[in-house]
Design a protein around this motif. Structure first.
Motif, PDB file in Angstrom:
ATOM      1  N   SER A 220       0.974  -1.135  -0.077  1.00 28.03           N
ATOM      2  CA  SER A 220      -0.030  -0.001   0.196  1.00 28.03           C
ATOM      3  C   SER A 220       0.972   1.168   0.060  1.00 28.03           C
ATOM      4  N   VAL A 221       0.564   2.490  -0.500  1.00 28.24           N
ATOM      5  CA  VAL A 221       1.112   3.561  -0.694  1.00 28.24           C
ATOM      6  C   VAL A 221       0.292   4.872  -0.813  1.00 28.24           C
ATOM      7  N   ALA A 222       0.828   5.993   0.077  1.00 23.35           N
ATOM      8  CA  ALA A 222       0.067   6.980   0.238  1.00 23.35           C
ATOM      9  C   ALA A 222       1.050   8.104   0.009  1.00 23.35           C
ATOM     10  N   SER A 241       6.265  13.390  -0.537  1.00 25.60           N
ATOM     11  CA  SER A 241       6.651  12.673   0.559  1.00 25.60           C
ATOM     12  C   SER A 241       5.542  11.538   0.438  1.00 25.60           C
ATOM     13  N   SER A 243       4.575   7.376   1.943  1.00 25.40           N
ATOM     14  CA  SER A 243       4.597   6.471   3.034  1.00 25.40           C
ATOM     15  C   SER A 243       4.135   5.007   2.318  1.00 25.40           C
ATOM     16  N   LEU A 244       4.946   4.119   2.495  1.00 27.06           N
ATOM     17  CA  LEU A 244       4.589   2.793   1.891  1.00 27.06           C
ATOM     18  C   LEU A 244       4.496   1.778   2.864  1.00 27.06           C
ATOM     19  N   LEU A 245       3.848   0.825   2.826  1.00 29.23           N
ATOM     20  CA  LEU A 245       3.630  -0.339   3.702  1.00 29.23           C
ATOM     21  C   LEU A 245       4.242  -1.539   3.007  1.00 29.23           C
ATOM     22  N   HIS A 251       6.875   0.020   8.131  1.00 26.70           N
ATOM     23  CA  HIS A 251       6.686   1.313   7.554  1.00 26.70           C
ATOM     24  C   HIS A 251       7.839   2.002   6.958  1.00 26.70           C
ATOM     25  N   ILE A 253       8.761   5.612   5.080  1.00 29.77           N
ATOM     26  CA  ILE A 253       8.547   6.947   4.765  1.00 29.77           C
ATOM     27  C   ILE A 253       9.634   7.611   3.798  1.00 29.77           C
ATOM     28  N   THR A 254       9.449   8.304   2.915  1.00 28.67           N
ATOM     29  CA  THR A 254      10.549   8.978   1.955  1.00 28.67           C
ATOM     30  C   THR A 254       9.980  10.286   1.621  1.00 28.67           C
TER      31      THR A 254
ATOM     32  N   ARG B 224      -0.149   5.892   9.511  1.00 28.80           N
ATOM     33  CA  ARG B 224      -0.311   4.235   9.769  1.00 28.80           C
ATOM     34  C   ARG B 224       0.023   3.808  11.070  1.00 28.80           C
ATOM     35  N   ARG B 239       3.979   0.651  16.486  1.00 23.05           N
ATOM     36  CA  ARG B 239       4.795   1.394  15.453  1.00 23.05           C
ATOM     37  C   ARG B 239       3.771   2.288  14.773  1.00 23.05           C
ATOM     38  N   SER B 241       3.840   5.631  11.511  1.00 24.29           N
ATOM     39  CA  SER B 241       4.449   6.652  10.547  1.00 24.29           C
ATOM     40  C   SER B 241       3.360   7.396  10.189  1.00 24.29           C
ATOM     41  N   HIS B 251       6.250  19.632   3.875  1.00 22.13           N
ATOM     42  CA  HIS B 251       5.918  18.085   4.061  1.00 22.13           C
ATOM     43  C   HIS B 251       6.694  17.612   5.347  1.00 22.13           C
ATOM     44  N   ILE B 253       7.421  13.949   7.677  1.00 19.25           N
ATOM     45  CA  ILE B 253       7.152  12.892   7.826  1.00 19.25           C
ATOM     46  C   ILE B 253       7.598  12.316   9.080  1.00 19.25           C
ATOM     47  N   THR B 255       8.250   8.836  12.084  1.00 19.93           N
ATOM     48  CA  THR B 255       8.228   7.798  12.739  1.00 19.93           C
ATOM     49  C   THR B 255       8.362   7.659  14.168  1.00 19.93           C
TER      50      THR B 255
END
Lengths: 355, 355
Positions: A220-222, A241, A243-245, A251, A253-254, B224, B239, B241, B251, B253, B255
Motif C-alpha cells: 500500500s502507498v500513500a 513525501s 508512505s509505503l507499507l 513502515h 517513509i520517504t 499508519r 509502531r 508512521s 511536508h 514525515i 516515525t
C-alpha cells in the motif's frame, strides 16, 4: 571484523574475469559522456565501441573526442548500422525513449542495460520487458545494488542484524535548477520523463534500495506532492513525501525533491539495530551501524559515481558473458514503475492505493 | 561564529536571577525521582519542598531519602495539605491524571508545570486549560524548547538558513519493554495513556519540535499504525508512521515506535540548507548544519537529560517569578493533543484528516 573490513569493496557477485562486452551507448548527455564513458574505460569487462546520438555528425565528433571507434545517428542505429561492432547497448536517453532503443536492440540480438526508471509509464515499461524477454538479457541500471556499502548492508539485513524490521526512512533531494538552469530540460517535461520528476528521478533510489535490502514489496502507498516554482508547472512533484507499507508491516517513509538542498539518506530501523546510509546515493554512500550500545561508522576509500557506474557495467557484463541471471531485470524494474505510478495516483486521489 | 560558539549554551530566555519557586512534585516515578529532583537541586531558581505520592508513607519515605521537607498523599494534596510550603506543582503522573492535579493546583492558586502530552484526550486537555486559564500560570514541559541545540536551530531557521522550508523528517523510537518489562505499565494502558503509546509518548517530540522550529501548524495529517507484540494488545501504535502537511506546504514525515532500537532524529530540509538534530531527543541533541558545500557538526559539552530538565524548570520559574508569557502554554499543548488525536483518527479511517 577483520575479514569484513578487508572484503568491504570486494565484488561478491563476480563470476568471470574473462571476456569483453562491447557497448553502443545511446543518449549522449553529460551523464553518459562524463561518467559512463570513463567508467567503462576503467572497467574490467567492458569497452565502448559505438556512440549513438541525434546526428551522425554529433556522434562522430564525440566518438573522436572520446577515442571511440564509431559514431552513428539514432536512425542509423535503428537500421542496424555498425551492429557488428557492439554486443550490448546502454540506454541513457530520457525515459520516454528507452522503449524504442530497447526494441531495436532486441531485434538485433543485443543485450540491454537500461537506465532507471525503465520507461515513462507502466504500459511502456511492460512493452519494454516483453520486447526483451526470451530474446536478449535486460538489466535496469540500479547502481545502488552493486555499491559495496549497500551490499554489506544487505548481508547484515540477511544475517538478522536489524532484528525484526520496523521502519525505513529514505530521502533524496537535490537543487535541479542549480545543476541545470534550463526550464525546458526533459526531467521537467512529462512527455519525456513520465509521471513526474522527483519520484521518478530521485524517490526511486529510496524505493528500490529498500526493496533490494529488505526483500519485501509494498502492499500500500500513500503520498503528497506539490510544485511551486514556475519551472515545475508541468510536473506534479517538485516535492513529494510518501508512505509505503511493505510486507510484514514495515513502515517506509520517504521524501524527494528537485528543488532542495542536496540530501540523500536511507535508514533502516529494526527491533535490534539500525543500518544507515548517510549520505546514501550518488556515489558517496557511507554506512553507519548501531546495535546494542555500539555505533560504528564505516569510513572507506573513494567510491565515487564513476566507480559506482563501473560496478554496474561490470556486473552486467559478468552476467551477459556467463549467461547468468540478472537480479535487477525487467520484471524487477517493472515493480518500481508500478509503485511510482501508484504513488502518483495516491497523491492525486488523496488516499492510499493498494498494490 | 566566535560569538555563536561562546553563546551556545547561553540561556537567551532568562530574565531574572532572583527568587525561588518551591515545587510540589506529583507522581514519583523514576523520571521524577532520578531526573527531576536532582535537576531542580542543581537549578538556579527552584527547589523541591513537597513530594506527593499514592500514600503518605511512600511520600514521606521518598522525602526523607531525597532531603525534601514534606511528603504527602494525593488525597492530602487535594485537601490543600502543606500548601504554604510550595508555590508551584510539577505534574509527572500518567497522562490521565494530569487534569485532577492541575485543577486542585488552580484552586490552590499554584502555578502548574505539566508533563507532555498534557492529558489523555483532547477533551480532558481542554478542561485542563480552562481550569488554569486566568487563574494560574500553566506550562507544558516540552524540554526540547529550552535545549540549546534546538534554540540555536530556531535562530538559524529564523535567520533564513534553510531558505524556503521543504520537508522535515522526525523519528523517535525506543525499546520500551527493555527499559521496563512490565506488560501492565501505564504507557500500554489506554485508560492511563490516552489515544495510544508511541505517538503520545514519542511522536510528540517530532511534532512539537517541528512546530517550535518552523512556527507553522499542520493543516492535514495521514498515518499508519499497528501493534504486534502481546504487550501492545490494548494500544494501536506499537509502531506508527505519519505524514503532516504544514502551512506553506512543508511536508513532514515521522516515525515512532515503542519496540525498536533507540533512534531519535530530526532533520529540516530547505531549498538552501539542512538543519539536523542527530541524535535529537532524550538529552543528547547534536546539531548538524549543511549549507552551500559546507557541513558543520556542533560537538558540545555534556547536556544530558538532567541538564535539559533543569533548563525547563528554570525557564518555568523565570516566567512565574516575573509574571511573563510562557511560550509552551496550555493552548500550545492543546494543539499537539488535537494533532495526535487526528493522527489516530487518520490511521483508523485510512485517509487524511484535515485540521
Amino acid at each position: 571484523m577483520h575479514d569484513w573490513i578487508d572484503g568491504y569493496d570486494e565484488r561478491d557477485w563476480q563470476t568471470t574475469e574473462e571476456g569483453t562486452v562491447r557497448y553502443a551507448l545511446i543518449g549522449l548527455g553529460w551523464w553518459t559522456v562524463d561518467v559512463a564513458i570513463p567508467a567503462i574505460e576503467h572497467s574490467d569487462l567492458g569497452e565502448v565501441s559505438v556512440l549513438v546520438s541525434s546526428s551522425t555528425e554529433k556522434a562522430e565528433r564525440l566518438a573522436a573526442e572520446n577515442d571511440v571507434e564509431r559514431g552513428i545517428s539514432y536512425d542509423q542505429y535503428h537500421d542496424g548500422a555498425a551492429s557488428d561492432a557492439y554486443d550490448a547497448v546502454y540506454v541513457g536517453t530520457p525515459n520516454a525513449f528507452h522503449l524504442e532503443y530497447a526494441e531495436t536492440a532486441a531485434e538485433l540480438g543485443k543485450a540491454v542495460l537500461c537506465e532507471k526508471p525503465m520507461e515513462a509509464t507502466v504500459e511502456r515499461a511492460e512493452r519494454l520487458v516483453e520486447a526483451c524477454e526470451n530474446e536478449v538479457p535486460l538489466m535496469i541500471a540500479y547502481r545502488m545494488q552493486t555499491e559495496p556499502a549497500v551490499r554489506r548492508a544487505r548481508e547484515l539485513v540477511e544475517s538478522g542484524f536489524l532484528g525484526e524490521p520496523v521502519s525505513v526512512y529514505g530521502a533524496n533531494g537535490q537543487p535541479l535548477l542549480e545543476m541545470n538552469p534550463d526550464h525546458d530540460q526533459w526531467r521537467l517535461d512529462p512527455d519525456l520523463s513520465g509521471y513526474g520528476t522527483s519520484v521518478m528521478d530521485l524517490g526511486i533510489y529510496s524505493i528500490n534500495t529498500t526493496r533490494y535490502l529488505l526483500r519485501r514489496e509494498p502492499v500500500s502507498v500513500a503520498s503528497r506532492m506539490s510544485s511551486h516554482h514556475v519551472a515545475f508547472a508541468d510536473v506534479p512533484d517538485e516535492r513529494a513525501s510518501s508512505s509505503l507499507l511493505l510486507e510484514d508491516d514495515v513502515h517506509v517513509i520517504t521524501t524527494s525533491s528537485q528543488r532542495a538542498h542536496e540530501d540523500t539518506h536511507l535508514k533502516l530501523t529494526g527491533t535490534e539495530g539500525t543500518i544507515e546510509l548517510d549520505p546514501a546515493f550518488h556515489g558517496e554512500a557511507t554506512l553507519k551501524l548501531s546495535r546494542s550500545a555500539v555505533s560504528v561508522e564505516v569510513d572507506h576509500g573513494e567510491f565515487d559515481a564513476q566507480r559506482e557506474v563501473r560496478e554496474v557495467f561490470d556486473y552486467f557484463a559478468d552476467r551477459v558473458l556467463t549467461d547468468a541471471e540478472i537480479y535487477p531485470d525487467g520484471r524487477h524494474g517493472l515493480v518500481d514503475m508500478r509503485i511510482i505510478e501508484a504513488i502518483h495516483r495516491a497523491a492525486e486521489e488523496g488516499e492510499p492505493v493498494e498494490l
